[in-house]
Scaffold this active site. Structure first.
Site, PDB file in Angstrom:
ATOM      1  N   GLY A  23       0.780  -1.494  -0.367  1.00 51.87           N
ATOM      2  CA  GLY A  23      -0.652   0.129   0.113  1.00 51.87           C
ATOM      3  C   GLY A  23       1.012   1.662   0.268  1.00 51.87           C
ATOM      4  O   GLY A  23       0.867   2.356   0.797  1.00 51.87           O
ATOM      5  N   ALA A  24       1.865   1.121  -0.649  1.00 55.03           N
ATOM      6  CA  ALA A  24       2.647   2.779  -0.950  1.00 55.03           C
ATOM      7  C   ALA A  24       2.713   3.548  -1.282  1.00 55.03           C
ATOM      8  O   ALA A  24       3.615   4.000  -1.888  1.00 55.03           O
ATOM      9  CB  ALA A  24       3.990   1.889  -0.936  1.00 55.03           C
ATOM     10  N   ASN A  25       1.548   3.665  -2.541  1.00 55.14           N
ATOM     11  CA  ASN A  25       1.100   4.264  -3.006  1.00 55.14           C
ATOM     12  C   ASN A  25       0.365   6.034  -2.924  1.00 55.14           C
ATOM     13  O   ASN A  25       1.130   6.715  -3.199  1.00 55.14           O
ATOM     14  CB  ASN A  25       0.238   4.192  -4.503  1.00 55.14           C
ATOM     15  CG  ASN A  25      -1.074   3.567  -4.408  1.00 55.14           C
ATOM     16  OD1 ASN A  25      -1.094   1.835  -3.486  1.00 55.14           O
ATOM     17  ND2 ASN A  25      -1.981   4.283  -4.421  1.00 55.14           N
ATOM     18  N   GLY A  27      -0.763   7.405   1.413  1.00 55.08           N
ATOM     19  CA  GLY A  27      -1.152   7.696   3.248  1.00 55.08           C
ATOM     20  C   GLY A  27       0.364   7.640   3.644  1.00 55.08           C
ATOM     21  O   GLY A  27       1.366   8.468   3.612  1.00 55.08           O
ATOM     22  N   GLY A  29       1.448   4.261   3.751  1.00 59.49           N
ATOM     23  CA  GLY A  29       2.296   3.199   3.328  1.00 59.49           C
ATOM     24  C   GLY A  29       3.185   4.303   2.617  1.00 59.49           C
ATOM     25  O   GLY A  29       4.556   3.877   2.158  1.00 59.49           O
ATOM     26  N   SER A 152      -4.827  -0.478  14.145  1.00 55.63           N
ATOM     27  CA  SER A 152      -5.785   0.004  14.698  1.00 55.63           C
ATOM     28  C   SER A 152      -6.437   0.262  16.242  1.00 55.63           C
ATOM     29  O   SER A 152      -6.637  -0.863  16.506  1.00 55.63           O
ATOM     30  CB  SER A 152      -6.443   0.317  13.767  1.00 55.63           C
ATOM     31  OG  SER A 152      -7.571   1.080  14.430  1.00 55.63           O
ATOM     32  N   TYR A 178     -13.935  -4.036  10.590  1.00 59.96           N
ATOM     33  CA  TYR A 178     -12.414  -3.714   9.996  1.00 59.96           C
ATOM     34  C   TYR A 178     -12.177  -3.974  11.385  1.00 59.96           C
ATOM     35  O   TYR A 178     -11.019  -3.831  11.805  1.00 59.96           O
ATOM     36  CB  TYR A 178     -12.969  -2.372  10.417  1.00 59.96           C
ATOM     37  CG  TYR A 178     -11.149  -1.037   9.890  1.00 59.96           C
ATOM     38  CD1 TYR A 178     -10.652  -1.286   8.817  1.00 59.96           C
ATOM     39  CD2 TYR A 178     -11.221  -0.245  10.872  1.00 59.96           C
ATOM     40  CE1 TYR A 178      -9.616  -0.590   8.821  1.00 59.96           C
ATOM     41  CE2 TYR A 178      -9.728   0.471  10.857  1.00 59.96           C
ATOM     42  CZ  TYR A 178      -8.687   0.229   9.860  1.00 59.96           C
ATOM     43  OH  TYR A 178      -7.813   0.923   9.990  1.00 59.96           O
TER      44      TYR A 178
END
Length: 304
Positions: A23-25, A27, A29, A152, A178
């Site tokens: 998820g590095a693209n 936020g 990440g 979280s 979640y």
């Protein structure tokens, strides 16, 4: 380092290290990948959308022209994609120093993963469980290697795992779904650390949470456009939210099994410090049961 005012300036030199960030693209990440690259790590941006991943890599290189970056397509909501991506990374890199399990979904339309799991549990927990298991042999021989999984504070709220329906929809509440996935992240981290320690492995497992960071994770939340001006004072920037992950990943004093999060009110924002977690997340029996159920439904077994 600066004690309880730890910042990105406290990240040690990462030259020669390989970090893989899901998820590095965008936020947290993206900010995690950016900070590690800025300190000299070769960072693999594991992303679902290669176009967005390439844009993220360009943004990092614009700030750090010498950054070493690699792109890898990886959809955590598909075990086939996880297997293909892990195999590609294992073929390309003989070692991994940091595996950062960051990608996640929160309030998104109700649906299942391609394997039939509830989308949040399947992506946030089961996808990363399989991902870690498939890449662990690249970390085990590496001194100082770490697996950092992003959880979280939602793990405390209405989070109870039904093992009779493990991985599938359990009720209609998206917030509860979640929270269940984030509880599983912590149960996984603790059980992984126990197994690593018992095996005398060089690798340690830790967890972190970003607090309430200003990212895209709420983009599907109802009326988010109207709510943003009200909630923004309670949030901090994604770069600040990523600090807990970065501390868990790089602080030389960090110990396996630790959980990092912000030090402010209700852990919503602030500097990264050691934080506590729910009694349920620290239950050894529940940790083991979650691990065994995850192995069964993903078909992935670990070397430890």
């Amino acid at each position: 380092m600066t004690g309880d005012t730890w910042t990105a300036e406290d990240i040690p030199d990462q030259s020669g290290r390989v970090a893989v960030v899901t998820g590095a693209n965008s936020g947290n990440g993206f900010e995690t990948a950016r900070a590690l690259a800025g300190r000299g790590a070769l960072v693999v941006l594991a992303v679902r959308d290669l176009v967005k991943g390439a844009a993220a890599a360009d943004a990092i290189r614009a700030e750090y022209p010498g950054a070493e970056l690699a792109l890898q397509e990886a959809d955590l909501a598909s075990l086939d994609s996880v297997r293909e991506a892990a195999a590609a990374i294992a073929d390309r890199f003989e070692r991994i120093d940091l595996l950062v399990n960051n990608a996640g979904v929160f309030h998104t339309p109700r649906r299942q993963t391609s394997d039939g799991f509830e989308i949040r549990f399947g992506t946030n927990h089961l996808g990363h469980f399989a991902w870690t298991g498939l890449l662990l042999d690249r970390l085990l021989p590496v001194a100082g290697s770490r697996v950092v999984t992003v959880s979280s504070n939602a793990h405390r709220y209405r989070a109870r795992i039904d093992f009779e329906r493990f991985g599938v929809a359990q009720g209609r509440s998206q917030s509860a779904a979640y929270g269940r996935s984030k509880l599983a992240n912590l149960l996984f981290t603790h059980e992984l650390q126990r197994r690593l320690a018992a095996a005398g492995a060089e690798t340690i497992a830790l967890a972190a949470h970003p607090g309430w960071a200003e990212t895209e994770i709420l983009r599907h939340f109802p009326f988010i456009g109207l709510m943003r001006p009200l909630i923004r004072p309670l949030q901090h920037r994604a770069a600040a939210g990523a600090l807990a992950t970065l501390r868990a990943a790089t602080d030389p004093a960090a110990v396996g099994g630790e959980f990092y999060g912000p030090d402010g009110l209700w852990e919503m924002r602030g500097h990264p410090v050691l934080v506590g977690s729910s009694d349920r997340s620290r239950d050894p029996g529940l940790q083991r049961q979650t691990w065994e159920a995850s192995e069964e439904v993903t078909g992935i077994s670990f070397e430890v």
